[in-house]
Design an enzyme around this catalytic site. Structure first.
Site, short mmCIF file in Angstrom:
data_model
loop_
_atom_site.label_atom_id
_atom_site.label_comp_id
_atom_site.label_asym_id
_atom_site.label_seq_id
_atom_site.Cartn_x
_atom_site.Cartn_y
_atom_site.Cartn_z
N SER A 147 113.51 84.20 147.83
CA SER A 147 112.20 84.67 146.90
C SER A 147 112.41 86.23 146.82
CB SER A 147 111.11 84.17 147.46
OG SER A 147 109.96 84.84 146.70
N TYR A 162 104.71 83.34 154.29
CA TYR A 162 105.74 83.24 153.23
C TYR A 162 106.87 84.30 153.33
CZ TYR A 162 107.62 81.88 148.54
OH TYR A 162 108.44 81.49 147.65
N LYS A 166 111.02 83.78 153.85
CA LYS A 166 111.79 84.10 152.81
C LYS A 166 112.89 85.19 153.28
CE LYS A 166 110.73 80.89 150.00
NZ LYS A 166 111.66 79.76 149.49
P1 NDP Z 1 107.02 73.32 143.77
O1 NDP Z 1 105.73 73.05 144.76
O2 NDP Z 1 106.79 72.76 142.36
O3 NDP Z 1 108.17 72.21 144.13
C1 NDP Z 1 108.59 72.17 145.79
C2 NDP Z 1 108.96 70.91 145.84
O4 NDP Z 1 109.53 70.95 147.40
C3 NDP Z 1 107.89 69.75 146.01
O5 NDP Z 1 108.36 68.58 145.19
C4 NDP Z 1 107.60 69.65 147.19
O6 NDP Z 1 107.05 68.15 147.72
C5 NDP Z 1 108.81 69.81 147.78
N1 NDP Z 1 108.75 69.86 149.39
C6 NDP Z 1 107.98 70.58 150.31
N2 NDP Z 1 108.04 70.41 151.57
C7 NDP Z 1 109.00 69.58 151.75
C8 NDP Z 1 109.69 69.02 152.63
N3 NDP Z 1 109.13 69.25 154.01
N4 NDP Z 1 110.64 68.29 152.54
C9 NDP Z 1 111.16 67.95 151.40
N5 NDP Z 1 110.49 68.34 150.15
C10 NDP Z 1 109.42 69.13 150.10
O7 NDP Z 1 107.55 74.60 143.80
P2 NDP Z 1 108.88 75.36 143.06
O8 NDP Z 1 109.60 74.55 142.52
O9 NDP Z 1 108.00 76.56 142.64
O10 NDP Z 1 109.56 76.06 144.41
C11 NDP Z 1 110.90 75.62 144.84
C12 NDP Z 1 111.37 76.77 145.80
O11 NDP Z 1 111.34 78.06 145.00
C13 NDP Z 1 110.61 77.12 147.06
O12 NDP Z 1 111.44 77.29 148.22
C14 NDP Z 1 109.63 78.37 146.62
O13 NDP Z 1 109.45 79.06 147.86
C15 NDP Z 1 110.68 79.10 145.73
N6 NDP Z 1 110.18 80.05 144.92
C16 NDP Z 1 109.15 79.70 143.87
C17 NDP Z 1 108.91 80.76 143.42
C18 NDP Z 1 108.06 80.47 142.20
O14 NDP Z 1 107.18 81.54 141.47
N7 NDP Z 1 107.30 79.24 141.92
C19 NDP Z 1 109.19 82.04 143.35
C20 NDP Z 1 110.02 82.43 144.28
C21 NDP Z 1 110.66 81.22 145.12
P3 NDP Z 1 105.59 67.97 147.75
O15 NDP Z 1 105.00 67.99 146.35
O16 NDP Z 1 105.29 66.64 148.15
O17 NDP Z 1 104.95 69.18 148.54
#
Ligand code: NDP
Length: 255
Positions: A147, A162, A166
């Site tokens: 991130s 967080y 990251k």
């Molecule tokens: P979302 O919350 O939309 O999606 C994340 C997914 O990861 C969810 O389906 C979640 O499941 C799953 N997840 C969480 N914990 C676990 C686990 N222990 N094992 C397996 N799956 C898990 O988030 P984003 O798509 O926005 O984020 C994806 C990545 O991008 C993350 O690493 C985030 O930090 C990073 N990111 C996002 C940004 C943003 O602005 N959106 C910016 C920069 C980085 P569940 O719903 O059950 O929790």
């Protein structure tokens, strides 16, 4: 299916963690459009997502329930995932959580949870993937989702755990890139800026307005705007690229 030339992922299998929604789901679709068969891991059952991807892009796709914080489950799911197409080539190591809380109020359990998912989980999945590759005499490509928060300190929200997790992902990426260079396993990361997913959709509107006012592009990104970078890093077009952290943030971190 589009003709992707040197970016084509046809014949390769891509594992996507956090593939149920958000960035994971969008990038899984992008990888499938470039020709890859898709394995989705999530805490939630992504079977419908896999079915949609298989039908839309004419690739094989299957979902597994897997908690990336559980190293034994990760090893088990890795072996089961490899059986679907008989191979693994690409890992989009993306599952993550992003709570906002003042550092002085964060409990040890809350701190540990963020580290468990965002940093330990990335390490467990990357190493299980690399163990599978080396055991089968193969190279491969890992793309970790870091991130921009691993490079700068976001405001006005407080999110020390967080940001630290990251930053850890970015340096872990560089470290594994060097450690695995001789094994033919490339390791890169992407560092998105604010991307419109469920992770930030529920955040208070005044914060979201403040964020947008600080982005030179004047808007947040869409999850599908990360696909090109991941396809490139996954493909043979990036055969000399490892240890790179690609920042995709609408110029946020340049100010
Ligand atoms: P979302 O919350 O939309 O999606 C994340 C997914 O990861 C969810 O389906 C979640 O499941 C799953 N997840 C969480 N914990 C676990 C686990 N222990 N094992 C397996 N799956 C898990 O988030 P984003 O798509 O926005 O984020 C994806 C990545 O991008 C993350 O690493 C985030 O930090 C990073 N990111 C996002 C940004 C943003 O602005 N959106 C910016 C920069 C980085 P569940 O719903 O059950 O929790």
């Amino acid at each position: 299916m589009a003709n992707y030339g040197i970016f084509s992922l046809k014949g390769k299998t891509a594992l996507v963690t956090g593939g149920y929604r958000g960035i994971g789901r969008a990038v899984a679709e992008g990888l499938a459009e470039a020709g890859a068969d898709i394995i989705l891991w999530d805490l939630l059952d992504a079977a419908e997502v896999a079915k949609h991807i298989a039908e839309k892009f004419g690739v094989r796709a299957q979902a597994f329930l897997c908690d990336v914080t559980d190293p034994e489950a990760v090893e088990r799911c890795m072996a089961q995932s490899a059986e679907v197409t008989g191979t693994l080539d690409i890992l989009f190591n993306n599952a993550g959580i992003g709570p906002h809380k003042d550092a002085l109020e964060v409990t040890p359990q809350e701190w540990q949870k963020v580290m468990d998912v965002n940093l330990n989980g990335v390490f467990f999945v990357a190493t299980a993937f690399a163990r599978w590759l080396t055991a089968h005499g193969k190279g491969g490509s890992v793309i970790n989702t870091a991130s921009m928060s691993g490079l700068i300190v976001n405001v006005p929200q407080q999110q020390a755990s967080y940001n630290a997790s990251k930053a850890g992902v970015i340096h872990l990426t560089k470290t594994l890139a060097v450690e695995w260079a001789s094994k033919g396993i490339r390791v890169n990361s992407i560092s998105p800026g604010y991307i419109q997913t469920d992770l930030i959709r529920e955040v208070r509107s005044d914060w979201r307005e403040a964020w947008t006012s600080m982005i030179p592009f004047g808007r947040m990104g869409r999850p599908e705007e990360l696909c090109g970078a991941v396809i490139y890093l996954a493909s043979d077009a990036a055969s000399y690229t490892s240890g790179c952290n690609m920042v995709i943030d609408g110029c946020y971190t340049l100010l």
